[in-house]
Design an enzyme around this catalytic site. Structure first.
Site, short mmCIF file in Angstrom:
data_model
loop_
_atom_site.label_atom_id
_atom_site.label_comp_id
_atom_site.label_asym_id
_atom_site.label_seq_id
_atom_site.Cartn_x
_atom_site.Cartn_y
_atom_site.Cartn_z
CE1 TYR A 90 -36.23 -12.27 -20.76
CE2 TYR A 90 -36.16 -9.91 -21.17
CZ TYR A 90 -36.88 -11.05 -20.88
OH TYR A 90 -38.24 -10.97 -20.73
CE LYS A 112 -38.52 -13.12 -23.52
NZ LYS A 112 -39.33 -14.35 -23.58
#
Ligand SMILES: NC(=O)c1ccc[n+]([C@@H]2O[C@H](COP(=O)([O-])OP(=O)(O)OC[C@H]3O[C@@H](n4cnc5c(N)ncnc54)[C@H](O)[C@@H]3O)[C@@H](O)[C@H]2O)c1
Length: 310
Positions: free
Chosen positions: A171, A175
């Site tokens: 993640y 991101k």
């Protein structure tokens, strides 16, 4: 506290991805409340991206809410990972409303695990939804925004990407990749008034369930992030900022470069670098480069200055 001119979106068309719940729902409601016509996109999957049956019901519920409040909206059930479906979504907006002014790339999933235990499939899926999902949606509106000579694009990044978070290597990587995407698109879009920015939210949503104690979750209403999104989507938006928001507090993140030191390329350069690492990494006089070229300019500049001295 008084505010200056109010931010409104009359005549503007916005697409908000992952807007069936959480932050995206609040973004869609707020844009619509301030006059935007909104495509509420959501494929209606679970938090980990499973069970994605292309259910448009979550998005439709938000559309119903917007319409009940007197706004204009339409639902779309595309997965942001499906470029053809995303192109069809943009066509749906253009057929109905003639343009797309604002894209809020918000859709996302989590597959948290320590890197040691993480399957590569979980890494790839998270990158696909967050990074490629935003790439797909942005690509699908990019030519249109260039023709219109107007566009506002918000990438949803995360403190996990900016600063790291245990168990979120997939993640976090996805991101921060969105920050990289924003850095270049903000340069490429500037001549046609396409402004691209990042939003790093903190909010109590199903994504954060079980991660924080209840009193903290209570402070972190998703609504408290919305003002940052509205500023980044507005006509007067900045370009190329990373705005952080949570619980009504707003910050900015910067990617900086230190002044560094010229050490040359002699055989003892590694030892010199090791010895002067504190100086090289010192934050005194650091800058926020306006493009990647700044690094080379600084490096060559210092080398030339040294050559002149020598
Ligand atoms: N909540 C936080 O504290 C926090 C912090 C940092 C970043 N974010 C980011 O904010 C965004 C919104 O997260 P949230 O907290 O509201 O979570 P959420 O799970 O409530 O919302 C995400 C939405 O995206 C949708 N979605 C997932 N995959 C999709 C796909 N392929 N296509 C279309 N829609 C899809 C989901 O159905 C869901 O409604 C995400 O990008 C998330 O990574 C959230």
């Amino acid at each position: 506290m008084s505010s200056n001119s109010s931010i409104d979106f009359k005549g503007r068309v916005a697409i908000v991805t992952g807007a069936g719940g959480g932050l995206g729902r609040q973004h869609a409601l707020a844009l619509a409340a301030r006059g935007a016509k909104v495509v509420v996109n959501d494929l209606g999957g679970a938090r980990d991206g499973s069970g994605s049956g292309g259910s448009v019901s979550a998005a439709q519920a938000v559309v119903d809410e917007i319409k009940a409040a007197g706004g204009e909206a339409m639902a779309n059930g595309a997965s942001v990972t499906d470029f053809e479906a995303v192109q069809a979504m943009v066509k749906q907006a253009v057929d109905a409303w003639g343009r797309v002014d604002i894209l809020i790339n918000n859709a996302g999933i989590l597959r948290d695990k320590s890197f040691a235990k993480m399957e590569l499939a979980d890494f790839k899926l998270v990158v696909d939804v967050h990074l490629m999902g935003a790439v797909n949606c942005t690509k699908a509106v990019w030519a249109l925004m260039n023709e219109q000579k107007y566009g506002r694009i918000v990438m949803t990044t995360s403190s996990s990407g900016l600063y790291g978070n245990f168990g979120q290597s997939n993640y976090g990587a996805a991101k921060l990749a969105l920050v990289g995407l924003m850095q270049t698109l903000s340069l490429e879009g500037a001549k046609n008034d396409i402004r691209v920015n990042c939003l790093a939210p903190t909010a109590a949503t199903r994504m954060t369930e079980g991660l924080m104690p209840q009193e903290v979750l209570d402070a972190l209403k998703p609504e408290a992030v919305v003002p940052a999104m509205l500023v980044l989507a507005a006509q007067d938006a900045p370009n190329r900022t990373i705005l952080c928001a949570g619980a009504g507090t707003f910050e900015a993140a910067h990617i900086t470069m230190t002044q560094g030191a010229w050490l040359g390329i002699g055989p003892d350069a590694p030892e010199q670098l090791a010895a002067r690492l504190a100086e090289v990494t010192s934050r005194e006089g650091e800058t926020v480069p306006q493009s990647g070229a700044a690094q080379g300019t600084n490096e060559v500049g210092k080398a030339m200055a040294n050559a002149k001295r020598g």
